[in-house]
Write an enzyme that holds these catalytic residues in place. Sequence first.
Site, short mmCIF file in Angstrom:
data_model
loop_
_atom_site.label_atom_id
_atom_site.label_comp_id
_atom_site.label_asym_id
_atom_site.label_seq_id
_atom_site.Cartn_x
_atom_site.Cartn_y
_atom_site.Cartn_z
N HIS A 32 0.56 -1.09 0.01
CA HIS A 32 0.16 -0.32 0.21
C HIS A 32 0.53 1.67 -0.12
O HIS A 32 0.47 2.11 -0.26
CB HIS A 32 -1.43 -0.17 0.78
CG HIS A 32 -0.61 0.06 2.78
ND1 HIS A 32 -0.16 -0.85 3.93
CD2 HIS A 32 -0.08 1.17 3.45
CE1 HIS A 32 0.54 -0.40 4.83
NE2 HIS A 32 0.21 1.00 4.75
N ASP A 33 1.85 0.82 0.64
CA ASP A 33 2.91 2.89 0.83
C ASP A 33 3.90 2.54 -0.66
O ASP A 33 4.54 3.12 -0.13
CB ASP A 33 3.45 2.89 1.68
CG ASP A 33 3.10 3.35 2.70
OD1 ASP A 33 1.81 3.65 2.48
OD2 ASP A 33 3.20 3.71 3.80
N HIS A 87 2.21 10.40 -2.53
CA HIS A 87 2.62 8.86 -2.65
C HIS A 87 1.02 7.74 -2.67
O HIS A 87 1.61 6.71 -3.39
CB HIS A 87 3.39 8.19 -1.23
CG HIS A 87 2.03 7.99 0.06
ND1 HIS A 87 2.00 8.54 0.62
CD2 HIS A 87 1.91 6.82 0.38
CE1 HIS A 87 1.36 8.45 2.02
NE2 HIS A 87 1.42 7.27 1.71
N ASP A 103 -2.82 0.39 9.74
CA ASP A 103 -1.61 1.28 9.69
C ASP A 103 -1.80 2.10 10.95
O ASP A 103 -0.27 2.46 11.65
CB ASP A 103 -2.22 2.41 8.05
CG ASP A 103 -0.76 2.51 8.02
OD1 ASP A 103 0.71 1.91 7.72
OD2 ASP A 103 -0.81 3.68 6.36
N HIS A 142 -5.75 4.91 1.00
CA HIS A 142 -5.18 4.13 2.17
C HIS A 142 -5.45 5.69 3.21
O HIS A 142 -5.61 5.69 4.15
CB HIS A 142 -4.30 2.82 2.68
CG HIS A 142 -2.63 4.07 2.44
ND1 HIS A 142 -2.81 3.70 1.37
CD2 HIS A 142 -2.27 4.45 3.10
CE1 HIS A 142 -1.53 4.36 1.14
NE2 HIS A 142 -1.48 4.65 2.23
N HIS A 143 -5.24 7.11 2.56
CA HIS A 143 -5.69 7.83 3.72
C HIS A 143 -6.61 8.83 3.08
O HIS A 143 -7.00 9.62 3.44
CB HIS A 143 -4.22 8.20 2.74
CG HIS A 143 -3.18 8.39 3.20
ND1 HIS A 143 -2.83 8.45 4.89
CD2 HIS A 143 -1.73 7.79 2.93
CE1 HIS A 143 -1.28 7.91 4.86
NE2 HIS A 143 -0.99 7.47 4.24
N LYS A 154 5.84 5.72 -2.43
CA LYS A 154 6.92 6.27 -1.53
C LYS A 154 8.04 6.64 -2.33
O LYS A 154 9.07 6.99 -1.76
CB LYS A 154 6.86 5.93 -0.11
CG LYS A 154 6.49 6.37 1.08
CD LYS A 154 6.06 6.20 2.18
CE LYS A 154 4.97 6.14 3.59
NZ LYS A 154 5.09 6.34 4.91
#
Lengths: 405, 405
Positions: free
Chosen positions: B244-245, B273, B328, B299-300, B248
């Site tokens: 998911h990240d 990201h 998270d 996810h944000h 970045k």
Amino acid sequence: MITNILEELLNVGIALSGEHDLDKLLDMILMEAQRLTNADGGSIYLAEGDKLIFKVSRNNTFFKRWGEAKTRQMFKSFEMPITKKSMSGYVALTGKPLNISNVHCIPENLECSYDPSFDKKNEYNTVSMLVIPMLDRENNVIGILQLINSMDADKVVPFTDDHLKITSSFSSQASVAIQNAKLTKDLKNAQLETIFRLSAAAGYRDKETANHIKRVSSYCRLMAKKAGLDSEKAELLFWASPMHDIGKLGVPDAILLKPGILTPEERKEMEKHSLIGALILKDSKEAVIVMSRIAALTHHEKWDGTGYPLGLKGTDIPIEGRIVAIADVFDALSSKRCYKDAFPEEKVLAIMKDSRGKHFDPDLLDAFLCAMDEVRAIKAEYEDKEEDFDKFSDIKNVDAASLLK
Amino acid sequence: MITNILEELLNVGIALSGEHDLDKLLDMILMEAQRLTNADGGSIYLAEGDKLIFKVSRNNTFFKRWGEAKTRQMFKSFEMPITKKSMSGYVALTGKPLNISNVHCIPENLECSYDPSFDKKNEYNTVSMLVIPMLDRENNVIGILQLINSMDADKVVPFTDDHLKITSSFSSQASVAIQNAKLTKDLKNAQLETIFRLSAAAGYRDKETANHIKRVSSYCRLMAKKAGLDSEKAELLFWASPMHDIGKLGVPDAILLKPGILTPEERKEMEKHSLIGALILKDSKEAVIVMSRIAALTHHEKWDGTGYPLGLKGTDIPIEGRIVAIADVFDALSSKRCYKDAFPEEKVLAIMKDSRGKHFDPDLLDAFLCAMDEVRAIKAEYEDKEEDFDKFSDIKNVDAASLLK
């Protein structure tokens, strides 16, 4: 059914279950079905959505007439819509087998008909035909097994009721084997895509393109095969080599992205990427990760011992490292980077040859250079396009909501 | 063999081939073997190197006496060396089956003997025994099928020659099914390890630990199950959430690693990201990559619509994003980071609850909070150690040559 046929089916089922290569499996299924029914020929179609995909065909008459290789070339894969007009479409739709003793006198109440164009085109006379649905455990049709012309000595005869029973039972075994082979293929594809995606993503930081990774991996597999490694190891290297530069994740932007020449200290930091890569990939039991660790650690070693991090010499360098070194340098020279244009092939080859026995393993380099036709084909297949060099250019104009779907 | 048994074996073979979960498959094999021989009980051992691993056991007497669940708990997996002393070891070494009508009168010329401790411990009387090697196609022993006490009504009788023949044929089918299930498991493990390794490697840049990724994935799977997603989707999220990240990788060091508070412009760069991750993962047909794209993109997002990049609200946010958000943030609060200590659980839960219906999906948060025992177990299993925070500390002292092996 008679006992010895059943015993045969048991053994055939075990053999089918052991074959995980889908193409080989389909050929094996067809060959066994021919044998069980004494059919002169046959084909297998797999169902995909509302289409039947022709996958494989065997025909003893054609094999005799043209040889096996030429026959296979003549019958390339094609698609057809599933409709009740064709015999295989009819069976796919109804889920019921068809046993036709003479395709030229099909009963009038049957909706499908025989398409004579195949016979005309190939100077063949199809008479009897057995078309069997291949069903999964939920009775969905996953494919069609079609057999042509049961033979009694030199005479074409109808397929018998026993043939129908036997192939129906056999097709259940075949179906589950096909589904297993597909599952294996799907799992492998999923992993390969994950490796390429994540390796390419890591490469984004220093502007390596996704195609660079695909080209290098393909060159590695090609070289491994040409150098006589067994095909399984060559394939594994194709999977493992995308990760050879993963250690660059441990190199700071300031060094990785510095334009111009690095200071000796910066160079030292940069060179750590092979060691960092090996640390990221250490302590694994998975063959692909193990091999990628070796490639990461040793792809900057040089044949004459002047490379890093270990200064290994000659065949002390693992073959993974020797192969990736050639593929990586060749690709760097022969493709455009943001700081340089692609060199013409002549110049690239001159530089490569100049490093024979210094930077590169001479035998591996020779194997690579002997395969230049295939190398060029790989280069053409994964050519960088202008937009590939500005990875995140699309972020400016992207419709984020479109990425939800 | 008689025809109807053979037909049964054909069908059993198809059923076995369709089962890809190794544990379920072994249980199914044992149950079928019991049925084919009317055995009261039995066990399956798998060969690994020079050991036999006890995998599964069934026993009608015990099931009646203690119930199935309790019996299964009593017979946990154990290992034993392969020696000619035990009956199963003997069969593994010789590759030949044993049919013993009474284990208390074993022929003197046989090197193996019956170990009575099992009977004593469990108040059971083993009399007849059939021990069958499970062979692969190269005749290597991959396991042992052991059957106990063939029953005729309430009387224990010897296993017959027919039983021996049937189970031998059956064990060939079982072997290939076991090998297929193992292959599937191996392929899945290889992919899962690749995902975790490469995702963790990407996390190295901003000092996320490898265990952070494992904890978050495990929390996600747990929450998905508790929220009633089907177990396949929950498992897929376990595979997909580590990525998911991944976006970045597109954020420069200067922003990603900046100590202290980001300027509004830097913050905007940082927030990209999620979009970059979705771009890295776009246009895939692979279920795991598709799901990871959704998780990366959303996810944000926040339940009340104040998140980014799309400002989605409530259930317009895909469930993948809602789940990863909770996992998270919980992990960030409850673990040590280089800039902060771990908060005590009480404080973490207070913060989480305060964000219920604002940042977080209230139902999902409730599901998560109801499973705190399992959450704590995951936290303990993947606890960060001091050295995990300085990923490349080991590069200073590492013996590079040791990474070659």
